[in-house]
Design a protein around this motif. Structure first.
Motif, PDB file in Angstrom:
ATOM      1  N   GLU A 153       7.553  -3.124  -7.302  1.00  0.00           N
ATOM      2  CA  GLU A 153       8.606  -3.586  -6.393  1.00  0.00           C
ATOM      3  C   GLU A 153       8.018  -4.121  -5.088  1.00  0.00           C
ATOM      4  N   LEU A 154       7.008  -3.428  -4.562  1.00  0.00           N
ATOM      5  CA  LEU A 154       6.369  -3.877  -3.331  1.00  0.00           C
ATOM      6  C   LEU A 154       5.635  -5.192  -3.551  1.00  0.00           C
ATOM      7  N   LEU A 155       4.974  -5.322  -4.695  1.00  0.00           N
ATOM      8  CA  LEU A 155       4.252  -6.557  -5.010  1.00  0.00           C
ATOM      9  C   LEU A 155       5.203  -7.739  -5.113  1.00  0.00           C
ATOM     10  N   VAL A 156       6.375  -7.502  -5.670  1.00  0.00           N
ATOM     11  CA  VAL A 156       7.375  -8.571  -5.781  1.00  0.00           C
ATOM     12  C   VAL A 156       7.867  -8.969  -4.389  1.00  0.00           C
ATOM     13  N   ARG A 157       8.103  -7.987  -3.533  1.00  0.00           N
ATOM     14  CA  ARG A 157       8.565  -8.295  -2.179  1.00  0.00           C
ATOM     15  C   ARG A 157       7.506  -9.042  -1.377  1.00  0.00           C
ATOM     16  N   MET A 158       6.239  -8.767  -1.668  1.00  0.00           N
ATOM     17  CA  MET A 158       5.136  -9.414  -0.955  1.00  0.00           C
ATOM     18  C   MET A 158       4.743 -10.744  -1.568  1.00  0.00           C
ATOM     19  N   ARG A 159       5.448 -11.201  -2.592  1.00  0.00           N
ATOM     20  CA  ARG A 159       5.036 -12.377  -3.356  1.00  0.00           C
ATOM     21  C   ARG A 159       4.840 -13.611  -2.466  1.00  0.00           C
ATOM     22  N   LYS A 160       5.809 -13.914  -1.628  1.00  0.00           N
ATOM     23  CA  LYS A 160       5.721 -15.128  -0.806  1.00  0.00           C
ATOM     24  C   LYS A 160       4.535 -15.072   0.153  1.00  0.00           C
ATOM     25  N   ILE A 161       4.333 -13.897   0.761  1.00  0.00           N
ATOM     26  CA  ILE A 161       3.194 -13.743   1.673  1.00  0.00           C
ATOM     27  C   ILE A 161       1.880 -13.872   0.912  1.00  0.00           C
ATOM     28  N   ALA A 162       1.812 -13.244  -0.271  1.00  0.00           N
ATOM     29  CA  ALA A 162       0.595 -13.305  -1.085  1.00  0.00           C
ATOM     30  C   ALA A 162       0.302 -14.736  -1.518  1.00  0.00           C
ATOM     31  N   TRP A 163       1.323 -15.451  -1.956  1.00  0.00           N
ATOM     32  CA  TRP A 163       1.143 -16.852  -2.348  1.00  0.00           C
ATOM     33  C   TRP A 163       0.602 -17.675  -1.185  1.00  0.00           C
ATOM     34  N   PHE A 164       1.190 -17.475  -0.022  1.00  0.00           N
ATOM     35  CA  PHE A 164       0.768 -18.239   1.152  1.00  0.00           C
ATOM     36  C   PHE A 164      -0.705 -17.973   1.471  1.00  0.00           C
ATOM     37  N   ILE A 165      -1.103 -16.704   1.450  1.00  0.00           N
ATOM     38  CA  ILE A 165      -2.490 -16.348   1.756  1.00  0.00           C
ATOM     39  C   ILE A 165      -3.441 -16.935   0.725  1.00  0.00           C
ATOM     40  N   LEU A 166      -3.083 -16.841  -0.564  1.00  0.00           N
ATOM     41  CA  LEU A 166      -3.939 -17.359  -1.625  1.00  0.00           C
ATOM     42  C   LEU A 166      -4.061 -18.878  -1.558  1.00  0.00           C
ATOM     43  N   ILE A 167      -2.986 -19.557  -1.232  1.00  0.00           N
ATOM     44  CA  ILE A 167      -3.045 -21.017  -1.098  1.00  0.00           C
ATOM     45  C   ILE A 167      -3.933 -21.410   0.084  1.00  0.00           C
ATOM     46  N   ILE A 168      -3.799 -20.679   1.191  1.00  0.00           N
ATOM     47  CA  ILE A 168      -4.659 -20.951   2.344  1.00  0.00           C
ATOM     48  C   ILE A 168      -6.128 -20.759   1.971  1.00  0.00           C
ATOM     49  N   ILE A 169      -6.421 -19.707   1.226  1.00  0.00           N
ATOM     50  CA  ILE A 169      -7.803 -19.459   0.782  1.00  0.00           C
ATOM     51  C   ILE A 169      -8.274 -20.594  -0.115  1.00  0.00           C
ATOM     52  N   GLY A 170      -7.425 -21.019  -1.054  1.00  0.00           N
ATOM     53  CA  GLY A 170      -7.782 -22.105  -1.954  1.00  0.00           C
ATOM     54  C   GLY A 170      -8.069 -23.398  -1.214  1.00  0.00           C
ATOM     55  N   VAL A 171      -7.279 -23.683  -0.195  1.00  0.00           N
ATOM     56  CA  VAL A 171      -7.486 -24.896   0.607  1.00  0.00           C
ATOM     57  C   VAL A 171      -8.761 -24.782   1.439  1.00  0.00           C
ATOM     58  N   THR A 172      -9.054 -23.590   1.923  1.00  0.00           N
ATOM     59  CA  THR A 172     -10.209 -23.390   2.800  1.00  0.00           C
ATOM     60  C   THR A 172     -11.533 -23.571   2.071  1.00  0.00           C
ATOM     61  N   VAL A 173     -11.644 -23.071   0.824  1.00  0.00           N
ATOM     62  CA  VAL A 173     -12.929 -23.072   0.125  1.00  0.00           C
ATOM     63  C   VAL A 173     -13.154 -24.327  -0.701  1.00  0.00           C
ATOM     64  N   THR A 174     -12.229 -25.289  -0.676  1.00  0.00           N
ATOM     65  CA  THR A 174     -12.372 -26.498  -1.468  1.00  0.00           C
ATOM     66  C   THR A 174     -12.385 -27.724  -0.571  1.00  0.00           C
ATOM     67  N   PRO A 175     -12.844 -28.869  -1.118  1.00  0.00           N
ATOM     68  CA  PRO A 175     -12.790 -30.115  -0.346  1.00  0.00           C
ATOM     69  C   PRO A 175     -11.348 -30.476  -0.002  1.00  0.00           C
ATOM     70  N   PRO A 176     -11.150 -31.260   1.057  1.00  0.00           N
ATOM     71  CA  PRO A 176      -9.791 -31.588   1.492  1.00  0.00           C
ATOM     72  C   PRO A 176      -9.113 -32.664   0.653  1.00  0.00           C
ATOM     73  N   ASP A 177      -8.882 -32.357  -0.635  1.00  0.00           N
ATOM     74  CA  ASP A 177      -8.068 -33.234  -1.465  1.00  0.00           C
ATOM     75  C   ASP A 177      -7.154 -32.369  -2.316  1.00  0.00           C
ATOM     76  N   VAL A 178      -6.029 -32.929  -2.712  1.00  0.00           N
ATOM     77  CA  VAL A 178      -4.975 -32.155  -3.364  1.00  0.00           C
ATOM     78  C   VAL A 178      -5.440 -31.578  -4.700  1.00  0.00           C
ATOM     79  N   VAL A 179      -6.165 -32.378  -5.486  1.00  0.00           N
ATOM     80  CA  VAL A 179      -6.588 -31.922  -6.819  1.00  0.00           C
ATOM     81  C   VAL A 179      -7.478 -30.691  -6.725  1.00  0.00           C
ATOM     82  N   SER A 180      -8.467 -30.736  -5.835  1.00  0.00           N
ATOM     83  CA  SER A 180      -9.375 -29.599  -5.675  1.00  0.00           C
ATOM     84  C   SER A 180      -8.627 -28.364  -5.192  1.00  0.00           C
ATOM     85  N   ASP A 181      -7.714 -28.558  -4.235  1.00  0.00           N
ATOM     86  CA  ASP A 181      -6.946 -27.432  -3.716  1.00  0.00           C
ATOM     87  C   ASP A 181      -6.125 -26.764  -4.815  1.00  0.00           C
ATOM     88  N   LEU A 182      -5.485 -27.585  -5.655  1.00  0.00           N
ATOM     89  CA  LEU A 182      -4.656 -27.045  -6.730  1.00  0.00           C
ATOM     90  C   LEU A 182      -5.498 -26.335  -7.783  1.00  0.00           C
TER      91      LEU A 182
END
Length: 245
Positions: A192-221
């Motif tokens: 239940e807690l993991l579900v409630r934290m889903r949006k925050i977790a997604w945001f953090i993971l996307i930020i991490i993905g963007v940070t460690v990859t080159p600045p293009d959409v394909v690499s980020d995805l």
């Protein structure tokens, strides 16, 4: 009266001191294994170096040493990487031994399975970061350098620092689902807690993905999407009846 209160406080603190002593022992064991792996890694550094040069994203990669210490530092980097990988399953087993007294028999069996899976997931993350993310990042920097009309001269330490700065963070991120499942099994997290934290977790993971990859959409995805999927898989498996018995 004061003596009784003092004795009572001492009895209350005894479990804490025992836990700290046990934790210290486990950390010392892990450090011993890591140091032994570091020594063994020095003997495997040359082979790993030769493989990484042959498997580089560009052919005939010409590397240069800009300091007399570069070769020694490179040996130590490779030894550290080899030792780190080898020590992961042992460190996970020591962590399991540390929390084992607080777990029931069923929980002990359910959490022990995370030890080999931690090593497997780290290797999966290592392969994904090396064969997918690193070539994209390297070729992107090559393209930018070429567009600016610059001649690229590779320093050996700079090249492998760039490589390791991509490999290690992404490989460790692949441990994320196991950490969530482990914390769920010992009762710290709940589905239940993991579900409630889903949006925050997604945001953090996307930020991490963007940070460690080159600045293009394909690499980020290519990095962010697997991380989000790993989180969702961990949420699904954390639900009662979904994990291995």
């Amino acid at each position: 009266m004061a003596e009784n209160q003092s004795a009572q406080r001492k009895d209350e603190w005894m479990p804490l001191t025992e836990h700290l002593g046990e934790l210290r022992k486990r950390i010392i064991y892990c450090l011993i294994v890591f140091v032994l792996g570091l020594v063994g890694g020095l003997f495997g550094s040359q082979r790993l170096f030769d493989y990484l040069i042959e498997a580089a994203p560009v052919k005939n990669l010409d590397l240069h040493a800009f300091s007399p210490w570069d070769a020694i530092g490179l040996y130590m980097k490779f030894a550290f990487l080899i030792s780190f990988i080898a020590a992961i399953p042992f460190a996970m087993f020591q962590l399991w031994l540390f929390v084992k007294p607080a777990l029931g028999e069923k929980e002990q069996k359910a959490t022990l399975v995370f030890v080999p899976w931690a090593f497997a997931m780290f290797l999966v993350g290592l392969m994904f970061s090396y064969f997918v993310v690193f070539p994209m990042a390297f070729l992107f920097t090559e393209k930018v350098t070429f567009n600016l009309g610059l001649e690229q001269t590779y320093g050996v330490m700079q090249y492998f620092s760039f490589l390791f700065n991509i490999l290690l963070p992404i490989s460790l991120l692949f441990e994320f689902p196991l950490v969530i499942l482990f914390l769920s099994r010992i009762g710290i997290l709940s589905p239940e807690l993991l579900v409630r934290m889903r949006k925050i977790a997604w945001f953090i993971l996307i930020i991490i993905g963007v940070t460690v990859t080159p600045p293009d959409v394909v690499s980020d995805l290519l990095v962010a999407v697997p991380l989000v999927l790993l989180y969702e898989i961990s949420v699904f498996l954390s639900k009662p009846g979904k994990s291995a018995k």
